[in-house]
Design a protein around this motif. Structure first.
Motif, PDB file in Angstrom:
ATOM      1  N   ASN A  93       3.401  67.660   1.646  1.00 44.27           N
ATOM      2  CA  ASN A  93       3.247  67.610   0.183  1.00 44.27           C
ATOM      3  C   ASN A  93       2.585  68.856  -0.405  1.00 44.27           C
ATOM      4  O   ASN A  93       2.048  68.819  -1.506  1.00 44.27           O
ATOM      5  N   ASP A 141      -2.544  69.652  -0.710  1.00 40.79           N
ATOM      6  CA  ASP A 141      -1.566  70.235  -1.619  1.00 40.79           C
ATOM      7  C   ASP A 141      -1.606  71.757  -1.682  1.00 40.79           C
ATOM      8  O   ASP A 141      -0.770  72.375  -2.327  1.00 40.79           O
ATOM      9  N   PHE A 148       8.331  74.079   2.510  1.00 44.55           N
ATOM     10  CA  PHE A 148       7.587  73.404   1.452  1.00 44.55           C
ATOM     11  C   PHE A 148       8.524  73.038   0.310  1.00 44.55           C
ATOM     12  O   PHE A 148       8.652  73.771  -0.681  1.00 44.55           O
ATOM     13  N   VAL A 149       9.158  71.906   0.449  1.00 45.02           N
ATOM     14  CA  VAL A 149      10.206  71.519  -0.503  1.00 45.02           C
ATOM     15  C   VAL A 149       9.637  71.117  -1.864  1.00 45.02           C
ATOM     16  O   VAL A 149      10.363  71.084  -2.858  1.00 45.02           O
ATOM     17  N   LYS A 150       8.337  70.815  -1.918  1.00 44.19           N
ATOM     18  CA  LYS A 150       7.719  70.408  -3.186  1.00 44.19           C
ATOM     19  C   LYS A 150       6.924  71.545  -3.821  1.00 44.19           C
ATOM     20  O   LYS A 150       6.130  71.323  -4.738  1.00 44.19           O
ATOM     21  N   LEU A 151       7.137  72.758  -3.370  1.00 41.90           N
ATOM     22  CA  LEU A 151       6.343  73.900  -3.822  1.00 41.90           C
ATOM     23  C   LEU A 151       6.495  74.145  -5.323  1.00 41.90           C
ATOM     24  O   LEU A 151       7.605  74.169  -5.855  1.00 41.90           O
ATOM     25  N   GLU A 152       5.349  74.328  -6.001  1.00 43.59           N
ATOM     26  CA  GLU A 152       5.343  74.646  -7.426  1.00 43.59           C
ATOM     27  C   GLU A 152       4.742  76.009  -7.711  1.00 43.59           C
ATOM     28  O   GLU A 152       5.057  76.616  -8.738  1.00 43.59           O
ATOM     29  N   CYS A 202      13.587  77.074  -3.346  1.00 42.10           N
ATOM     30  CA  CYS A 202      12.480  76.499  -4.124  1.00 42.10           C
ATOM     31  C   CYS A 202      12.783  76.608  -5.613  1.00 42.10           C
ATOM     32  O   CYS A 202      12.133  77.359  -6.350  1.00 42.10           O
ATOM     33  N   SER A 221      12.293  74.530  -7.967  1.00 40.08           N
ATOM     34  CA  SER A 221      11.365  73.871  -8.880  1.00 40.08           C
ATOM     35  C   SER A 221      10.056  74.628  -9.049  1.00 40.08           C
ATOM     36  O   SER A 221       9.131  74.136  -9.683  1.00 40.08           O
ATOM     37  N   GLN A 246       2.013  71.953  -2.491  1.00 38.93           N
ATOM     38  CA  GLN A 246       2.572  72.420  -3.757  1.00 38.93           C
ATOM     39  C   GLN A 246       2.183  73.857  -4.083  1.00 38.93           C
ATOM     40  O   GLN A 246       2.866  74.520  -4.856  1.00 38.93           O
ATOM     41  N   LYS A 269       7.098  76.755 -10.394  1.00 40.89           N
ATOM     42  CA  LYS A 269       6.653  76.953 -11.770  1.00 40.89           C
ATOM     43  C   LYS A 269       5.813  78.218 -11.945  1.00 40.89           C
ATOM     44  O   LYS A 269       5.726  78.749 -13.048  1.00 40.89           O
TER      45      LYS A 269
END
Length: 383
Positions: free
Chosen positions: A48, A25, A110-114, A136, A138, A50, A140
Motif C-alpha cells: 500500500n 504508506d 507500487f501500484v497505488k503510488l501517488e 503509474c 494515478s 503511496q 499526483k
C-alpha cells in the motif's frame, strides 16, 4: 519500579506484522547497492505504498526508511532476512548511481503510488520516466529536481499522468519551451503546483501556456534570468486561484507584480528574491498572509507601510537585506498587523530598538522574532 519498554506490534505475531506492513504508506531510499531489487522487495512487503522518495545523495548500510505517520528505520528482523540481505553486496554498499531500471521497478511494484520524488538522480533518462508514467497513471505529485528529462519522458507524463497536481522541474537544465508547453496542454486541468528554476531555455511563451491552460494553479515557484513581465502577466490574469508565488527573476517589474495584486485575490504567500526592478509601488495592491522579501534593494518605506495598513491577515513577515527600510515602516506593521506571528529582520540597517518595541506592543500573537543587524540588540524569541 521502572516500566519495561513497549514491544512493537510487529514483534507480537505474524498476523500483526502483516497488518503493520499493510499500513505503511511511505518509503525513502538512496543509491546503495541494487536499488531496483530493493524496490521490488519492498513492493512485496508493503503493497500500500503511496509515497516514494529517491535521493541519490543518500547512501549507507541501512538506506531504506519507511513510515506510517512518522519515519522509522528498517527493523533488524526484516534486515536479516535473506531476501533483504541479497539486495546488497557483501559490505552493504553498492554503486551510488540510480539507473532507469529503478523507475521501471517503482512503476511495477507500487501500484497505488501517488507521489514520487527524485532528487539529483542525474543518470535517469527518458526510457525510465516513460516506463514509470505508463505504469503509474494515478500519480499526483512528481518531483524531478535536477534530473535529466527530455522530450520522450515528459511526453509520456503529459499523455499518461492525467491526475498530476504537483510538478517540480527545478534545475532540469535540459527543459525546453516545447516540453513545458506540452505539459501545460496535457496536464493543465489538474496541475496545482509548478516549480521551475535555472532552466535556460524556458521563456515567456512557457508561462503564457501555463496561464492559458493551468487555470487551477495554486502555487508557482520561478527562478529565471530570461522570464519577463509578459509571462508573469499571463499567469496573473488567468490563474485566479494562485495562493503561493515565489519569484527570483531579474527582469520582472512593478507592472507584472501589480497585476498579481489586482487579479490574485487568494494570494497568501509572496516571496521575492533579488528582484532589482521591484519597488514600493508593487506592494500597494497586495493583501497577504506571508511575505518574504530578500535582497530587493529598491524596496523602501512606502510599500511596506501599505502592508501594515491593508494586510490585516498577515501572519509572517521576512525582510532580508533590505537596506532602505526605515523604523516607521515597522511601526506601521505593529499598528496594523495584529495577527502577526513571526517576524524575521536580517541586515535592515534602518531599523532600531524602538521599532521592535512597536511590534511588541501591537502584535500580541507574536510567537517568533528573529533580528540580526547592527542597530538592534539581537533578539531571537520563539514560543
Amino acid at each position: 519500579m521502572r516500566g519495561r519498554a513497549a514491544t512493537p506490534a510487529r514483534f507480537v505475531c505474524k498476523r500483526w506484522l502483516g497488518l503493520e506492513r499493510l499500513s505503511r504508506d511511505t518509503i525513502r531510499f538512496g543509491a546503495s547497492a541494487s536499488p531496483d531489487k530493493l524496490v521490488e522487495l519492498f513492493g512485496r512487503l508493503f503493497p500500500n505504498i503511496q509515497y516514494v522518495f529517491v535521493d541519490e545523495c543518500i547512501s549507507g548500510t541501512l538506506p531504506v526508511q519507511c513510515r506510517k505517520r512518522c519515519r522509522f528505520s528498517l527493523a533488524k528482523s526484516w534486515w536479516n532476512e535473506g531476501s533483504v540481505q541479497s539486495a546488497f553486496d557483501d559490505n552493504g554498499m553498492g554503486a551510488s548511481c540510480l539507473s532507469d531500471c529503478v523507475l521501471t521497478a517503482v512503476g511495477g511494484s507500487f501500484v497505488k503510488l501517488e507521489k514520487l520524488s527524485l532528487i539529483w538522480c542525474s543518470s535517469l533518462i527518458d526510457a525510465g520516466l516513460k516506463s514509470f508514467a505508463e505504469k503509474c497513471r494515478s500519480v499526483k505529485s512528481l518531483n524531478l529536481q535536477s534530473c535529466c528529462v527530455g522530450d520522450e519522458g515528459l511526453t509520456a507524463i503529459e499523455e499518461c499522468c492525467n491526475f498530476l497536481q504537483d510538478l517540480n522541474l527545478r534545475f532540469c537544465e535540459g527543459l525546453t519551451v516545447r516540453e513545458l508547453v506540452q505539459l501545460a496542454l496535457g496536464c493543465g486541468k489538474t496541475l496545482k503546483s509548478i516549480g521551475v528554476a535555472t532552466c535556460a531555455k524556458i521563456t515567456d511563451i512557457s508561462l503564457e501556456a501555463v496561464g492559458s491552460h493551468c487555470r487551477s494553479l495554486e502555487s508557482l515557484s520561478l527562478d529565471s534570468e530570461i522570464i519577463n513581465d509578459k509571462g508573469l502577466l499571463a499567469v496573473a490574469k488567468r490563474c485566479f486561484t494562485l495562493k503561493v508565488l515565489k519569484l527570483q527573476c531579474l527582469n520582472i517589474t512593478d507592472d507584472a507584480l501589480q497585476a498579481v495584486g489586482t487579479n490574485c485575490s487568494l494570494l497568501e504567500v509572496f516571496a521575492l528574491y533579488r528582484l532589482q526592478k521591484f519597488t514600493d509601488r508593487s506592494l500597494f495592491a497586495i493583501e497577504l498572509m506571508h511575505i518574504e522579501i530578500n535582497c530587493c534593494h529598491n524596496i523602501g518605506t512606502g510599500g511596506l507601510k501599505s502592508v501594515g495598513k491593508f494586510c490585516a491577515r498577515l501572519s509572517e513577515l521576512a525582510l532580508l537585506y533590505c537596506q532602505r527600510i526605515e523604523s516607521d515602516t515597522i511601526d506601521e506593521i505593529g499598528k496594523g498587523c495584529k495577527f502577526l506571528q513571526a517576524l524575521h529582520l536580517v541586515d535592515c540597517s534602518g531599523i532600531g530598538d524602538d521599532s521592535i518595541c512597536s511590534i511588541a506592543r501591537g502584535c500580541r500573537y507574536l510567537k517568533k522574532l528573529h533580528t540580526t543587524f547592527a542597530n538592534v540588540t539581537r533578539w531571537e524569541i520563539e514560543e
